[in-house]
Design a protein around this motif. Structure first.
Motif, PDB file in Angstrom:
ATOM      1  N   GLY A  32       0.241   2.426  12.234  1.00  0.00           N
ATOM      2  CA  GLY A  32       1.412   1.962  12.975  1.00  0.00           C
ATOM      3  C   GLY A  32       2.753   2.434  12.472  1.00  0.00           C
ATOM      4  N   GLY A  33       2.777   3.409  11.555  1.00  0.00           N
ATOM      5  CA  GLY A  33       4.048   3.889  11.033  1.00  0.00           C
ATOM      6  C   GLY A  33       4.543   3.032   9.878  1.00  0.00           C
ATOM      7  N   LEU A  34       5.617   3.471   9.262  1.00  0.00           N
ATOM      8  CA  LEU A  34       6.158   2.749   8.105  1.00  0.00           C
ATOM      9  C   LEU A  34       6.613   1.344   8.475  1.00  0.00           C
ATOM     10  N   GLU A  35       7.058   1.174   9.723  1.00  0.00           N
ATOM     11  CA  GLU A  35       7.512  -0.159  10.129  1.00  0.00           C
ATOM     12  C   GLU A  35       6.363  -1.156  10.189  1.00  0.00           C
ATOM     13  N   ALA A  36       5.128  -0.662  10.283  1.00  0.00           N
ATOM     14  CA  ALA A  36       3.959  -1.544  10.328  1.00  0.00           C
ATOM     15  C   ALA A  36       3.442  -1.865   8.933  1.00  0.00           C
ATOM     16  N   MET A  37       4.053  -1.251   7.915  1.00  0.00           N
ATOM     17  CA  MET A  37       3.583  -1.411   6.551  1.00  0.00           C
ATOM     18  C   MET A  37       4.556  -2.288   5.771  1.00  0.00           C
ATOM     19  N   SER A  38       4.108  -3.446   5.361  1.00  0.00           N
ATOM     20  CA  SER A  38       4.893  -4.330   4.512  1.00  0.00           C
ATOM     21  C   SER A  38       4.015  -4.760   3.345  1.00  0.00           C
ATOM     22  N   LEU A  39       4.638  -5.228   2.282  1.00  0.00           N
ATOM     23  CA  LEU A  39       3.865  -5.681   1.133  1.00  0.00           C
ATOM     24  C   LEU A  39       2.965  -6.848   1.514  1.00  0.00           C
ATOM     25  N   ARG A  40       3.442  -7.683   2.396  1.00  0.00           N
ATOM     26  CA  ARG A  40       2.626  -8.822   2.836  1.00  0.00           C
ATOM     27  C   ARG A  40       1.389  -8.348   3.586  1.00  0.00           C
ATOM     28  N   LYS A  41       1.569  -7.332   4.446  1.00  0.00           N
ATOM     29  CA  LYS A  41       0.424  -6.825   5.201  1.00  0.00           C
ATOM     30  C   LYS A  41      -0.555  -6.084   4.300  1.00  0.00           C
ATOM     31  N   VAL A  42      -0.018  -5.363   3.324  1.00  0.00           N
ATOM     32  CA  VAL A  42      -0.895  -4.684   2.369  1.00  0.00           C
ATOM     33  C   VAL A  42      -1.714  -5.715   1.606  1.00  0.00           C
ATOM     34  N   ALA A  43      -1.061  -6.787   1.157  1.00  0.00           N
ATOM     35  CA  ALA A  43      -1.769  -7.835   0.422  1.00  0.00           C
ATOM     36  C   ALA A  43      -2.849  -8.470   1.295  1.00  0.00           C
ATOM     37  N   ALA A  44      -2.526  -8.721   2.558  1.00  0.00           N
ATOM     38  CA  ALA A  44      -3.511  -9.324   3.459  1.00  0.00           C
ATOM     39  C   ALA A  44      -4.715  -8.415   3.641  1.00  0.00           C
ATOM     40  N   ARG A  45      -4.483  -7.114   3.750  1.00  0.00           N
ATOM     41  CA  ARG A  45      -5.605  -6.178   3.916  1.00  0.00           C
ATOM     42  C   ARG A  45      -6.494  -6.167   2.675  1.00  0.00           C
ATOM     43  N   LEU A  46      -5.881  -6.398   1.522  1.00  0.00           N
ATOM     44  CA  LEU A  46      -6.639  -6.419   0.272  1.00  0.00           C
ATOM     45  C   LEU A  46      -7.169  -7.816  -0.059  1.00  0.00           C
ATOM     46  N   ASP A  47      -6.817  -8.783   0.785  1.00  0.00           N
ATOM     47  CA  ASP A  47      -7.268 -10.168   0.608  1.00  0.00           C
ATOM     48  C   ASP A  47      -6.779 -10.751  -0.723  1.00  0.00           C
ATOM     49  N   VAL A  48      -5.494 -10.488  -0.998  1.00  0.00           N
ATOM     50  CA  VAL A  48      -4.872 -11.076  -2.183  1.00  0.00           C
ATOM     51  C   VAL A  48      -3.521 -11.657  -1.774  1.00  0.00           C
ATOM     52  N   GLY A  49      -2.951 -12.459  -2.624  1.00  0.00           N
ATOM     53  CA  GLY A  49      -1.623 -12.988  -2.354  1.00  0.00           C
ATOM     54  C   GLY A  49      -0.568 -11.916  -2.560  1.00  0.00           C
ATOM     55  N   PRO A  50       0.519 -11.953  -1.783  1.00  0.00           N
ATOM     56  CA  PRO A  50       1.563 -10.927  -1.910  1.00  0.00           C
ATOM     57  C   PRO A  50       2.127 -10.807  -3.314  1.00  0.00           C
ATOM     58  N   MET A  51       2.243 -11.907  -4.038  1.00  0.00           N
ATOM     59  CA  MET A  51       2.817 -11.850  -5.374  1.00  0.00           C
ATOM     60  C   MET A  51       1.944 -11.055  -6.342  1.00  0.00           C
ATOM     61  N   ARG A  52       0.649 -10.915  -6.032  1.00  0.00           N
ATOM     62  CA  ARG A  52      -0.232 -10.137  -6.904  1.00  0.00           C
ATOM     63  C   ARG A  52       0.190  -8.670  -6.945  1.00  0.00           C
ATOM     64  N   LEU A  53       0.807  -8.193  -5.858  1.00  0.00           N
ATOM     65  CA  LEU A  53       1.179  -6.776  -5.808  1.00  0.00           C
ATOM     66  C   LEU A  53       2.319  -6.453  -6.756  1.00  0.00           C
ATOM     67  N   TYR A  54       3.163  -7.433  -7.032  1.00  0.00           N
ATOM     68  CA  TYR A  54       4.364  -7.142  -7.814  1.00  0.00           C
ATOM     69  C   TYR A  54       4.062  -6.828  -9.278  1.00  0.00           C
ATOM     70  N   GLY A  55       2.843  -7.092  -9.714  1.00  0.00           N
ATOM     71  CA  GLY A  55       2.476  -6.640 -11.037  1.00  0.00           C
ATOM     72  C   GLY A  55       2.244  -5.145 -11.098  1.00  0.00           C
ATOM     73  N   TYR A  56       2.015  -4.540  -9.938  1.00  0.00           N
ATOM     74  CA  TYR A  56       1.688  -3.117  -9.854  1.00  0.00           C
ATOM     75  C   TYR A  56       2.842  -2.286  -9.308  1.00  0.00           C
ATOM     76  N   ILE A  57       3.619  -2.864  -8.415  1.00  0.00           N
ATOM     77  CA  ILE A  57       4.798  -2.199  -7.846  1.00  0.00           C
ATOM     78  C   ILE A  57       5.945  -3.210  -7.796  1.00  0.00           C
ATOM     79  N   SER A  58       7.154  -2.720  -7.942  1.00  0.00           N
ATOM     80  CA  SER A  58       8.309  -3.624  -7.956  1.00  0.00           C
ATOM     81  C   SER A  58       8.983  -3.727  -6.592  1.00  0.00           C
ATOM     82  N   THR A  59       8.958  -2.635  -5.822  1.00  0.00           N
ATOM     83  CA  THR A  59       9.659  -2.591  -4.540  1.00  0.00           C
ATOM     84  C   THR A  59       8.840  -1.810  -3.519  1.00  0.00           C
ATOM     85  N   LYS A  60       9.219  -1.964  -2.266  1.00  0.00           N
ATOM     86  CA  LYS A  60       8.581  -1.166  -1.225  1.00  0.00           C
ATOM     87  C   LYS A  60       8.866   0.314  -1.423  1.00  0.00           C
TER      88      LYS A  60
END
Length: 230
Positions: A32-60
């Motif tokens: 869906g393009g970059l506009e379809a990609m958010s940290l929340r959606k990435v977390a949902a696809r990985l079945d983890v909470g969004p805050m879990r991603l911030y240990g690996y990346i700081s920003t979009k």
């Protein structure tokens, strides 16, 4: 400290790493393009909470950098090319093909250089093909000129593809729909060169247009490389 220099945290309690995060982000952006990609959606696809991603990346923006560098692996040359023209031509066509597979890449090309390992390798391959052919300044300007053409041509092609999808009109449908207006404008006699192009010009497909323009740019680079140093 860049994202590549920062160590990854422990994978506990859910197995997770940057590679999985980047793969999920690329899949979302491809769909869906970059506009379809958010940290929340990435977390949902990985079945983890969004805050879990911030240990690996700081920003979009860091995630964008990682995504681009991952796709740059598709642009790396398979082997050593025979000459600088072949090297730069291959680089240009591989970049175009990568952008057609991942259209969002067109939105991220042309900015600051990517600092990931694949980005370094792609840049090294392109510049080393020109090494020794001229002074360092000329080599840098030659690579920049080719990259500017490639980036502009890719963005124009991707924009056209997006417009076609958004309107549901192919190029031929668009020409038929707007043909009467174009003819009325040309009939005023105010646009003689555009009239010649519309009635007498020959259309070519996107790949042919890209290849032709690229060869002209490479011809210009060759002429500059052949000039004696000032």
């Amino acid at each position: 400290m860049t994202v590549w220099d920062r160590p990854e945290p422990s994978a506990r309690p859910v197995p997770l790493d940057r590679a999985r995060i980047v793969a999920a982000a690329i899949a979302l952006a491809d769909e869906g393009g970059l506009e379809a990609m958010s940290l929340r959606k990435v977390a949902a696809r990985l079945d983890v909470g969004p805050m879990r991603l911030y240990g690996y990346i700081s920003t979009k923006e860091e995630l964008f950098d990682l995504m681009v560098d991952e796709v740059y692996a598709e642009i790396l040359p398979d082997g050593r090319p025979g000459g600088w023209r072949e090297a730069l031509r291959g680089h240009a066509h591989r970049t175009r093909q990568a952008a057609l597979r991942h259209e969002w890449l067109a939105d991220l090309l042309g900015g600051r250089p990517t600092l990931g390992p694949n980005g370094f390798a792609v840049g090294e391959a392109a510049l080393s093909a020109l090494d020794g052919l001229a002074d360092l300044g000329t080599v840098m300007r030659a690579a920049e000129t080719v990259n500017a053409y490639v980036t502009g041509a890719i963005r124009r092609e991707i924009a056209n593809l997006r417009a076609e999808r958004a309107t549901g009109l192919s190029d031929q449908d668009w020409q038929r729909a707007y043909g009467p207006h174009v003819r009325r404008m040309l009939d005023t006699g105010r646009f003689p060169m555009l009239t010649k192009i519309v009635y007498d010009g020959t259309e070519v497909d996107a790949e042919t247009s890209f290849s032709t323009g690229l060869d002209w740019v490479l011809d210009a680079v060759a002429a500059k490389l052949a000039q004696p140093p000032m």
